[in-house]
Design a protein around this motif. Structure first.
Motif, PDB file in Angstrom:
ATOM      1  N   SER A   1       0.768  -1.223   0.001  1.00 52.80           N
ATOM      2  CA  SER A   1       0.073  -0.016   0.121  1.00 52.80           C
ATOM      3  C   SER A   1       0.794   1.319   0.055  1.00 52.80           C
ATOM      4  CB  SER A   1      -0.922   0.105   1.369  1.00 52.80           C
ATOM      5  OG  SER A   1      -1.192   1.144   1.621  1.00 52.80           O
ATOM      6  N   VAL A   2       0.369   2.255  -0.815  1.00 49.58           N
ATOM      7  CA  VAL A   2       1.319   3.575  -0.865  1.00 49.58           C
ATOM      8  C   VAL A   2       1.268   4.061   0.490  1.00 49.58           C
ATOM      9  CG1 VAL A   2       1.450   5.655  -1.742  1.00 49.58           C
ATOM     10  CG2 VAL A   2       0.587   3.895  -3.346  1.00 49.58           C
ATOM     11  N   SER A   3       0.196   4.234   1.278  1.00 50.99           N
ATOM     12  CA  SER A   3       0.174   4.853   2.541  1.00 50.99           C
ATOM     13  C   SER A   3       0.955   4.150   3.565  1.00 50.99           C
ATOM     14  CB  SER A   3      -1.356   5.009   2.936  1.00 50.99           C
ATOM     15  OG  SER A   3      -2.069   3.712   3.167  1.00 50.99           O
ATOM     16  N   GLU A   4       1.017   2.721   3.550  1.00 47.99           N
ATOM     17  CA  GLU A   4       1.801   2.092   4.400  1.00 47.99           C
ATOM     18  C   GLU A   4       3.289   2.038   4.203  1.00 47.99           C
ATOM     19  OE1 GLU A   4       0.168  -1.958   4.838  1.00 47.99           O
ATOM     20  OE2 GLU A   4      -1.463  -1.366   5.746  1.00 47.99           O
ATOM     21  N   LEU A   5       3.703   2.199   2.914  1.00 48.32           N
ATOM     22  CA  LEU A   5       4.864   2.438   2.416  1.00 48.32           C
ATOM     23  C   LEU A   5       5.651   3.713   3.065  1.00 48.32           C
ATOM     24  CD1 LEU A   5       5.055   0.803  -0.873  1.00 48.32           C
ATOM     25  CD2 LEU A   5       6.009  -0.200   1.096  1.00 48.32           C
ATOM     26  N   ALA A   6       4.730   4.612   2.694  1.00 46.31           N
ATOM     27  CA  ALA A   6       5.165   6.077   2.969  1.00 46.31           C
ATOM     28  C   ALA A   6       5.201   6.166   4.420  1.00 46.31           C
ATOM     29  CB  ALA A   6       3.997   7.078   2.809  1.00 46.31           C
ATOM     30  N   LYS A   7       4.504   5.625   5.303  1.00 52.40           N
ATOM     31  CA  LYS A   7       4.614   5.596   6.744  1.00 52.40           C
ATOM     32  C   LYS A   7       5.959   4.859   7.327  1.00 52.40           C
ATOM     33  CE  LYS A   7       2.221   4.283  11.178  1.00 52.40           C
ATOM     34  NZ  LYS A   7       0.870   3.513  11.529  1.00 52.40           N
ATOM     35  N   ASN A   8       6.036   3.758   6.619  1.00 55.28           N
ATOM     36  CA  ASN A   8       7.200   3.035   7.126  1.00 55.28           C
ATOM     37  C   ASN A   8       8.378   3.317   6.748  1.00 55.28           C
ATOM     38  OD1 ASN A   8       5.348   0.915   8.345  1.00 55.28           O
ATOM     39  ND2 ASN A   8       5.442  -0.280   6.575  1.00 55.28           N
ATOM     40  N   MET A   9       8.716   4.053   5.799  1.00 57.06           N
ATOM     41  CA  MET A   9       9.881   4.696   5.144  1.00 57.06           C
ATOM     42  C   MET A   9       9.974   6.104   5.495  1.00 57.06           C
ATOM     43  SD  MET A   9      10.672   2.745   1.864  1.00 57.06           S
ATOM     44  CE  MET A   9       9.144   2.806   0.959  1.00 57.06           C
ATOM     45  N   GLU A  10       8.862   6.705   6.185  1.00 55.68           N
ATOM     46  CA  GLU A  10       9.009   8.064   6.605  1.00 55.68           C
ATOM     47  C   GLU A  10       9.370   8.930   5.542  1.00 55.68           C
ATOM     48  OE1 GLU A  10      11.638   8.108   9.902  1.00 55.68           O
ATOM     49  OE2 GLU A  10      10.249   7.338  11.229  1.00 55.68           O
ATOM     50  N   VAL A  11       8.638   8.971   4.259  1.00 60.11           N
ATOM     51  CA  VAL A  11       8.589   9.756   3.340  1.00 60.11           C
ATOM     52  C   VAL A  11       7.210   9.917   2.917  1.00 60.11           C
ATOM     53  CG1 VAL A  11      10.894   8.808   2.378  1.00 60.11           C
ATOM     54  CG2 VAL A  11       8.814   7.801   1.744  1.00 60.11           C
ATOM     55  N   THR A  12       7.037  10.901   1.884  1.00 60.76           N
ATOM     56  CA  THR A  12       5.690  11.155   1.576  1.00 60.76           C
ATOM     57  C   THR A  12       5.174  10.105   0.549  1.00 60.76           C
ATOM     58  OG1 THR A  12       6.319  12.499  -0.618  1.00 60.76           O
ATOM     59  CG2 THR A  12       6.565  13.840   1.585  1.00 60.76           C
ATOM     60  N   MET A  13       3.638  10.349   0.429  1.00 61.31           N
ATOM     61  CA  MET A  13       3.177   9.311  -0.607  1.00 61.31           C
ATOM     62  C   MET A  13       3.323   9.714  -2.088  1.00 61.31           C
ATOM     63  SD  MET A  13      -0.540   8.326   0.942  1.00 61.31           S
ATOM     64  CE  MET A  13      -1.206   9.922   1.153  1.00 61.31           C
ATOM     65  N   VAL A  14       3.760  10.866  -2.259  1.00 56.01           N
ATOM     66  CA  VAL A  14       4.241  11.148  -3.738  1.00 56.01           C
ATOM     67  C   VAL A  14       5.667  10.832  -3.924  1.00 56.01           C
ATOM     68  CG1 VAL A  14       5.131  13.230  -4.967  1.00 56.01           C
ATOM     69  CG2 VAL A  14       3.184  13.621  -3.600  1.00 56.01           C
ATOM     70  N   THR A  15       6.401  10.634  -3.017  1.00 59.34           N
ATOM     71  CA  THR A  15       7.804  10.016  -3.232  1.00 59.34           C
ATOM     72  C   THR A  15       7.499   8.581  -3.478  1.00 59.34           C
ATOM     73  OG1 THR A  15       8.936  11.402  -1.742  1.00 59.34           O
ATOM     74  CG2 THR A  15       9.933   9.386  -2.111  1.00 59.34           C
ATOM     75  N   ILE A  16       6.614   7.876  -2.784  1.00 57.01           N
ATOM     76  CA  ILE A  16       6.354   6.445  -2.850  1.00 57.01           C
ATOM     77  C   ILE A  16       5.732   6.265  -4.373  1.00 57.01           C
ATOM     78  CG2 ILE A  16       5.006   4.426  -2.286  1.00 57.01           C
ATOM     79  CD1 ILE A  16       7.454   4.974  -0.280  1.00 57.01           C
ATOM     80  N   ARG A  17       4.934   7.052  -4.898  1.00 59.02           N
ATOM     81  CA  ARG A  17       4.069   7.071  -6.046  1.00 59.02           C
ATOM     82  C   ARG A  17       5.407   6.917  -7.249  1.00 59.02           C
ATOM     83  NH1 ARG A  17       0.026   9.996  -3.710  1.00 59.02           N
ATOM     84  NH2 ARG A  17      -1.921   8.857  -3.189  1.00 59.02           N
ATOM     85  N   LYS A  18       6.055   7.828  -7.029  1.00 60.61           N
ATOM     86  CA  LYS A  18       7.420   7.910  -7.937  1.00 60.61           C
ATOM     87  C   LYS A  18       8.146   6.645  -7.946  1.00 60.61           C
ATOM     88  CE  LYS A  18       7.547  13.029  -7.914  1.00 60.61           C
ATOM     89  NZ  LYS A  18       8.705  14.240  -7.477  1.00 60.61           N
ATOM     90  N   ASP A  19       8.316   6.203  -6.689  1.00 57.96           N
ATOM     91  CA  ASP A  19       9.295   4.887  -6.761  1.00 57.96           C
ATOM     92  C   ASP A  19       8.431   3.661  -7.546  1.00 57.96           C
ATOM     93  OD1 ASP A  19      11.203   6.009  -5.173  1.00 57.96           O
ATOM     94  OD2 ASP A  19      10.365   5.283  -3.258  1.00 57.96           O
ATOM     95  N   LEU A  20       7.077   3.743  -7.281  1.00 60.11           N
ATOM     96  CA  LEU A  20       6.287   2.607  -7.911  1.00 60.11           C
ATOM     97  C   LEU A  20       6.478   2.749  -9.285  1.00 60.11           C
ATOM     98  CD1 LEU A  20       3.362   2.116  -5.435  1.00 60.11           C
ATOM     99  CD2 LEU A  20       5.414   0.895  -5.529  1.00 60.11           C
ATOM    100  N   LYS A  21       6.055   3.925  -9.882  1.00 55.84           N
ATOM    101  CA  LYS A  21       6.151   4.274 -11.199  1.00 55.84           C
ATOM    102  C   LYS A  21       7.714   3.769 -11.900  1.00 55.84           C
ATOM    103  CE  LYS A  21       4.882   6.259 -15.426  1.00 55.84           C
ATOM    104  NZ  LYS A  21       6.141   6.146 -15.946  1.00 55.84           N
ATOM    105  N   ILE A  22       8.830   4.001 -11.305  1.00 55.32           N
ATOM    106  CA  ILE A  22      10.054   3.631 -11.716  1.00 55.32           C
ATOM    107  C   ILE A  22      10.175   2.284 -11.928  1.00 55.32           C
ATOM    108  CG2 ILE A  22      12.597   3.575 -11.104  1.00 55.32           C
ATOM    109  CD1 ILE A  22      12.270   6.411 -10.137  1.00 55.32           C
ATOM    110  N   LEU A  23       9.533   1.565 -10.713  1.00 54.82           N
ATOM    111  CA  LEU A  23       9.468   0.067 -10.706  1.00 54.82           C
ATOM    112  C   LEU A  23       8.732  -0.686 -11.446  1.00 54.82           C
ATOM    113  CD1 LEU A  23       9.928  -0.380  -6.641  1.00 54.82           C
ATOM    114  CD2 LEU A  23      11.824  -0.794  -8.358  1.00 54.82           C
ATOM    115  N   GLU A  24       7.610  -0.097 -12.024  1.00 53.20           N
ATOM    116  CA  GLU A  24       6.656  -0.518 -12.840  1.00 53.20           C
ATOM    117  C   GLU A  24       7.177  -0.525 -14.339  1.00 53.20           C
ATOM    118  OE1 GLU A  24       1.919  -0.280 -13.593  1.00 53.20           O
ATOM    119  OE2 GLU A  24       3.097   1.613 -13.757  1.00 53.20           O
ATOM    120  N   ASP A  25       7.998   0.759 -14.649  1.00 52.85           N
ATOM    121  CA  ASP A  25       8.791   0.954 -15.764  1.00 52.85           C
ATOM    122  C   ASP A  25       9.652  -0.050 -16.080  1.00 52.85           C
ATOM    123  OD1 ASP A  25       6.798   3.281 -16.337  1.00 52.85           O
ATOM    124  OD2 ASP A  25       8.288   4.635 -15.662  1.00 52.85           O
TER     125      ASP A  25
END
Length: 253
Positions: free
Chosen positions: A21-45
């Motif tokens: 989950s984007v929200s849980e990843l952001a909480k666990n890694m102490e970053v914003t959900m915007v950052t996580i969405r960018k990470d997921l986009k890179i990994l999806e690409d």
């Protein structure tokens, strides 16, 4: 965390839980959900995951319509164990509904020949599995035949269903999603299945662990509309916890 460390953590969580989950990843890694969405986009690409509305899965969540002849060769051992466990929830002399799909066919094949039962089904392969059980009274729903599932669907099957009252429904599905509920690959089959759920007292879903996090074209129902899921031990723990939080009994074999 560096970007490489975040990506490593995301992929490890995907491998462990089968879902992030984007929200849980952001909480666990102490970053914003915007950052996580960018990470997921890179990994999806890079072809390492699939994104879907605030979450990600290691495989594509979308299910295509495939022949029952193909699906019956998959997860055979798991389906057999699930079918055997489902027998424990049968009572003699009751009237039940059995849906379509290879797991419920395995269930029908496992019903003992001397078990007194009334079975209502739209699936012709379920009927054939029970045709020699002399103690089973069979009621076959009619309609348009879907060759890929060996099942009748449509208006006539749904109208005929109104004339019967059954205690339990044993149902197979193509996808079980926390966001989209239960789905199958065909909208007419999904509509008939939803009618079946509303006509019984208890719905028991028989589904191997590969169905979790997947979704088909046709929505059957919300998760809250079912009572029990019987599955194999590879179910992601996160799914088990979330389902039990919704009051669904999860039986693992």
């Amino acid at each position: 965390m560096t970007i490489a460390e975040r990506h490593k953590y995301i992929l490890e969580e995907l491998d462990r839980a089968g879902f992030v989950s984007v929200s849980e990843l952001a909480k666990n890694m102490e970053v914003t959900m915007v950052t996580i969405r960018k990470d997921l986009k890179i990994l999806e690409d890079k072809g390492l995951l699939f994104r879907s509305h605030g979450s990600a899965t290691p495989v594509s969540p979308y299910v295509s319509d495939r022949s029952v002849q193909v699906k019956k060769l998959e997860q055979v051992a798991e389906k057999t164990r699930i079918a055997q466990k489902a027998l424990e929830y049968l009572e003699e002399h009751e009237a039940i509904l059995i849906g379509s799909g290879t797991t419920v066919v395995a269930f029908a094949q496992a019903i003992p020949r001397n078990f007194k039962l009334t079975v209502l089904t739209a699936a012709m392969n379920v009927t054939l599995a029970l045709i020699d059980n002399i103690e089973v009274e069979l009621v076959q729903l009619g309609g348009v035949v879907r060759k890929s599932s060996s099942s009748a669907v449509g208006h006539y099957a749904e109208e005929m269903l109104k004339n019967f009252a059954c205690s339990k429904l044993f149902l197979s599905v193509d996808g079980i999603s926390l966001e989209h509920g239960l789905t199958t690959s065909n909208m007419m089959e999904a509509h008939l299945n939803s009618k079946m759920i509303r006509s019984v007292q208890k719905t028991i879903v028989l589904a191997d662990s590969r169905k979790f996090g997947r979704k088909g074209f046709g929505k059957i129902c919300e998760l809250e509309d079912i009572d029990m899921i019987i599955t194999d031990a590879e179910i992601p723990e996160m799914y088990r916890q979330k389902l039990e939080e919704k009051g669904i009994e999860v039986v693992v074999v």
